[in-house]
Scaffold this active site. Structure first.
Site, short mmCIF file in Angstrom:
data_model
loop_
_atom_site.label_atom_id
_atom_site.label_comp_id
_atom_site.label_asym_id
_atom_site.label_seq_id
_atom_site.Cartn_x
_atom_site.Cartn_y
_atom_site.Cartn_z
N GLU A 135 0.82 -1.22 0.00
CA GLU A 135 0.00 0.00 0.00
C GLU A 135 0.85 1.27 0.00
O GLU A 135 1.65 1.48 0.92
CB GLU A 135 -0.89 0.01 1.25
CG GLU A 135 -1.73 1.27 1.41
CD GLU A 135 -2.47 1.31 2.73
OE1 GLU A 135 -3.44 2.09 2.82
OE2 GLU A 135 -2.08 0.59 3.67
N GLU A 234 -11.68 1.75 6.78
CA GLU A 234 -10.56 1.88 7.69
C GLU A 234 -10.48 3.35 8.13
O GLU A 234 -9.64 4.12 7.67
CB GLU A 234 -9.25 1.45 7.03
CG GLU A 234 -8.14 1.27 8.07
CD GLU A 234 -6.75 1.14 7.46
OE1 GLU A 234 -5.95 0.39 8.02
OE2 GLU A 234 -6.47 1.81 6.45
#
Length: 250
Positions: A135, A234
């Site tokens: 990521e 998230e």
């Protein structure tokens, strides 16, 4: 139609970790994810997830002290951390494992270490049918993070050269790194590298729909692209978690 996962490390934190599975099941979530499960017995986590009827989509490899160690740790240390993650994965049966790079300058040494480590992890995790995702993380949230833009991610995936590595596209991070969310999302998808999607509002990382991004448009784009994974929330709730779940109806 979009399917959503609750991130149980950041949401439903009014409850003890194991009680968050049942709480999430009472709402429109299709799955769960969490960050670091290693302080809780894996069998008990699996029992609570199964009881709630929520599959585990993703969790993170052990982070060390620097937001990950993949670009920092020598092979023996890195492999020990991934072995621990694999022990949990064999019980929890996630689809994906997020392996963080760490805070490190991009040099020939850190790059070579990262490539070697991620390639090894991809090989090991492929054997248990778990996808490795990496990521890009924005420099406002984590200054100095090794992997901090999509172009670097593309180059790393190509260099690692293993089919079991894809990109975690976090709307919160990509908006702050690049903007151009629609183009960047199509780009990652068209490259066959869209491994997972997370969402939080920008810039404050609260509930989707409360910041500068039109998440409805992004969710529609994911549908049009044929993304069949979940979109994981998230984010840090502004208040009590259940009071802010209207975003699930966006």
């Amino acid at each position: 139609m979009s399917r959503f996962a609750a991130n149980l490390s950041l949401t439903f934190t009014e409850l003890d970790f194991l009680d968050r599975f049942d709480a999430a099941a009472k709402h429109a979530f299709s799955a769960v994810e969490f960050q670091y499960p290693y302080d809780v017995d894996a069998q008990e986590i699996k029992r609570r997830a199964d009881s709630a009827g929520l599959p585990i989509e993703l969790f993170n490899a052990p982070p060390g002290d620097t937001f990950g160690i993949a670009a920092l740790a020598p092979p023996e240390e890195f492999q020990q951390s991934i072995t621990q993650a694999i022990e949990y994965a064999k019980v929890l049966k996630p689809k994906k494992l997020h392996i963080m790079a760490g805070i490190a300058e991009v040099t020939s040494d850190t790059t070579a270490r990262y490539v070697e480590n991620i390639r090894w992890a991809a090989q090991q995790l492929e054997e248990i049918d778990v996808l490795v995702v990496i990521e890009p993380i924005n420099q406002y949230s984590v200054p100095g993070y090794f992997l901090h833009n999509l172009d670097h991610a593309y180059w790393l995936v190509e260099t690692i050269n293993h089919p079991n590595v894809k990109i975690l596209f976090d709307i919160f991070h990509i908006q702050q790194i690049h903007g151009n969310l629609t183009r960047r999302l199509r780009e990652v998808n068209d490259a066959g590298l869209l491994g997972h999607v997370q969402v939080a509002s920008v810039p404050d990382r609260h509930e989707p729909g409360t910041g500068e991004v039109n998440e409805v448009h992004v969710f529609q784009q994911l549908d049009e692209l044929g993304y069949d994974g979940v979109i994981a929330g998230e984010y840090l709730p502004e208040g009590e978690t259940t009071a802010g779940l209207g975003w699930l109806e966006l």
